[in-house]
Motif scaffolding. Structure first.
Motif, short mmCIF file in Angstrom:
data_model
loop_
_atom_site.label_atom_id
_atom_site.label_comp_id
_atom_site.label_asym_id
_atom_site.label_seq_id
_atom_site.Cartn_x
_atom_site.Cartn_y
_atom_site.Cartn_z
N LEU A 202 0.83 -1.19 0.00
CA LEU A 202 0.00 0.00 0.00
C LEU A 202 0.87 1.25 0.00
CD1 LEU A 202 -2.75 1.40 0.14
CD2 LEU A 202 -2.62 1.16 2.65
N ALA A 203 1.88 1.26 0.83
CA ALA A 203 2.80 2.40 0.88
C ALA A 203 3.50 2.58 -0.46
CB ALA A 203 3.83 2.21 1.99
N ALA A 204 3.95 1.49 -1.06
CA ALA A 204 4.60 1.58 -2.37
C ALA A 204 3.63 2.09 -3.43
CB ALA A 204 5.16 0.21 -2.76
N THR A 205 2.40 1.65 -3.36
CA THR A 205 1.38 2.10 -4.31
C THR A 205 1.15 3.60 -4.20
OG1 THR A 205 0.26 -0.04 -4.18
CG2 THR A 205 -1.01 1.80 -5.09
N VAL A 206 0.94 4.06 -2.98
CA VAL A 206 0.65 5.49 -2.76
C VAL A 206 1.86 6.34 -3.15
CG1 VAL A 206 0.18 7.23 -0.99
CG2 VAL A 206 -1.10 5.07 -1.01
N LEU A 207 3.04 5.95 -2.74
CA LEU A 207 4.23 6.74 -3.07
C LEU A 207 4.49 6.76 -4.57
CD1 LEU A 207 6.62 5.72 -0.18
CD2 LEU A 207 5.67 8.00 -0.62
N ALA B 82 4.23 9.67 -9.60
CA ALA B 82 3.71 9.68 -10.98
C ALA B 82 2.91 10.94 -11.24
CB ALA B 82 2.86 8.43 -11.23
N LEU B 83 2.04 11.30 -10.31
CA LEU B 83 1.25 12.52 -10.45
C LEU B 83 2.15 13.74 -10.54
CD1 LEU B 83 -1.45 14.10 -10.43
CD2 LEU B 83 -1.31 14.04 -7.92
N TYR B 84 3.11 13.82 -9.65
CA TYR B 84 4.01 14.97 -9.62
C TYR B 84 4.76 15.13 -10.94
CZ TYR B 84 7.85 18.05 -8.54
OH TYR B 84 8.75 19.08 -8.58
N ILE B 85 5.38 14.07 -11.40
CA ILE B 85 6.20 14.20 -12.61
C ILE B 85 5.33 14.38 -13.84
CG2 ILE B 85 6.57 11.76 -13.21
CD1 ILE B 85 9.17 14.62 -13.20
N ALA B 86 4.12 13.82 -13.83
CA ALA B 86 3.19 14.07 -14.94
C ALA B 86 2.81 15.55 -15.00
CB ALA B 86 1.94 13.20 -14.80
N LEU B 87 2.59 16.16 -13.83
CA LEU B 87 2.28 17.59 -13.79
C LEU B 87 3.48 18.44 -14.19
CD1 LEU B 87 0.05 17.75 -10.58
CD2 LEU B 87 -0.68 17.90 -12.99
N VAL B 88 4.67 18.01 -13.83
CA VAL B 88 5.88 18.72 -14.26
C VAL B 88 5.99 18.68 -15.78
CG1 VAL B 88 8.42 18.65 -14.26
CG2 VAL B 88 7.16 18.42 -12.10
N THR C 150 11.71 5.50 -11.10
CA THR C 150 12.46 6.30 -10.12
C THR C 150 13.90 6.49 -10.57
OG1 THR C 150 12.92 4.34 -8.77
CG2 THR C 150 11.04 5.71 -8.12
N LEU C 151 14.49 5.46 -11.16
CA LEU C 151 15.87 5.62 -11.66
C LEU C 151 15.93 6.62 -12.82
CD1 LEU C 151 17.25 1.98 -11.46
CD2 LEU C 151 17.73 3.91 -9.92
N MET C 152 14.90 6.63 -13.65
CA MET C 152 14.86 7.63 -14.71
C MET C 152 14.85 9.04 -14.12
SD MET C 152 12.12 6.04 -17.43
CE MET C 152 12.30 7.41 -18.60
N LEU C 153 14.06 9.23 -13.07
CA LEU C 153 14.00 10.55 -12.44
C LEU C 153 15.30 10.88 -11.71
CD1 LEU C 153 10.33 10.59 -11.14
CD2 LEU C 153 11.28 11.67 -13.20
N MET C 154 15.90 9.88 -11.10
CA MET C 154 17.16 10.12 -10.41
C MET C 154 18.27 10.49 -11.40
SD MET C 154 16.84 7.21 -7.48
CE MET C 154 17.91 7.86 -6.21
N VAL D 38 13.31 7.93 -1.86
CA VAL D 38 12.42 7.37 -0.83
C VAL D 38 11.49 6.33 -1.46
CG1 VAL D 38 10.49 7.90 0.71
CG2 VAL D 38 12.54 9.33 0.73
N VAL D 39 10.91 6.66 -2.62
CA VAL D 39 10.02 5.71 -3.29
C VAL D 39 10.78 4.44 -3.65
CG1 VAL D 39 8.57 5.32 -5.33
CG2 VAL D 39 8.50 7.54 -4.16
N LEU D 40 11.99 4.59 -4.15
CA LEU D 40 12.81 3.43 -4.52
C LEU D 40 13.10 2.57 -3.30
CD1 LEU D 40 14.35 2.01 -6.81
CD2 LEU D 40 16.32 3.43 -6.21
#
Length: 168
Positions: A10-15, A20-26, A108-112, A150-152
């Motif tokens: 659940l924590a992994a899903t929410v994070l 995903a929402l954040y980077i989609a908005l960016v 997450t690695l793509m974003l990192m 953190v997500v990773l």
């Protein structure tokens, strides 16, 4: 029995969903407000608001074509990362944890890579973005890098014995 087997996915899903929402908005912001955000990339690459140290200025890229190509590449990378994380979120919801974990890792690695290597290392150090008061995105890049980390980490925490035995 511990709550870990149910709460960790659940924590992994929410994070993953929040990232995903954040980077989609960016990415959407970069697409819909193309001109303003394009100026950011142009100024960083041109190094026109840095200390103008002759020992560093040879690094600047003043070609608008190269600057714009870099900006479009950033938008494409963000968009693909967002799509990967959106799909990973869907897989977490569907309880396909192995594939969700793998895709969350990729996203997450793509974003990192983008925000760590691209913005912090290359933008911040190579193009001396840290010297600019007007075009300095180091704080924002650090936030995305840390959130992605953190997500990773949460995604790769070991699950309990009960989760390992439960069919997926």
């Amino acid at each position: 029995m511990s709550n870990t087997p149910r709460t960790l996915p659940l924590a992994a899903t929410v994070l993953t969903a929040v990232l995903a929402l954040y980077i989609a908005l960016v990415a959407l912001g970069n697409i819909t407000d193309f001109d303003n955000n394009q100026q950011y990339v142009r100024h960083v690459l041109a190094m026109d608001t840095t200390f103008k140290d002759d020992d560093l200025m040879w690094r600047s890229i003043t070609s608008k074509g190269l600057q714009d190509a870099a900006y479009v590449a950033i938008i494409l990378w963000e968009t693909v990362a967002a799509l990967v994380l959106i799909y990973a979120t869907w897989l977490w919801i569907r309880r396909d944890h192995a594939l969700a974990r793998r895709l969350t890792t990729y996203g997450t690695l793509m974003l990192m890579l983008l925000f760590g290597a691209g913005f912090l290392a290359i933008g911040g150090e190579w193009f001396a973005m840290w010297q600019s008061e007007d075009w300095n995105g180091l704080d924002a890049a650090t936030r995305v890098l840390l959130f992605s980390g953190v997500v990773l980490i949460v995604t790769h925490l070991p699950v309990g014995q009960a989760e390992a035995r439960r069919p997926q």
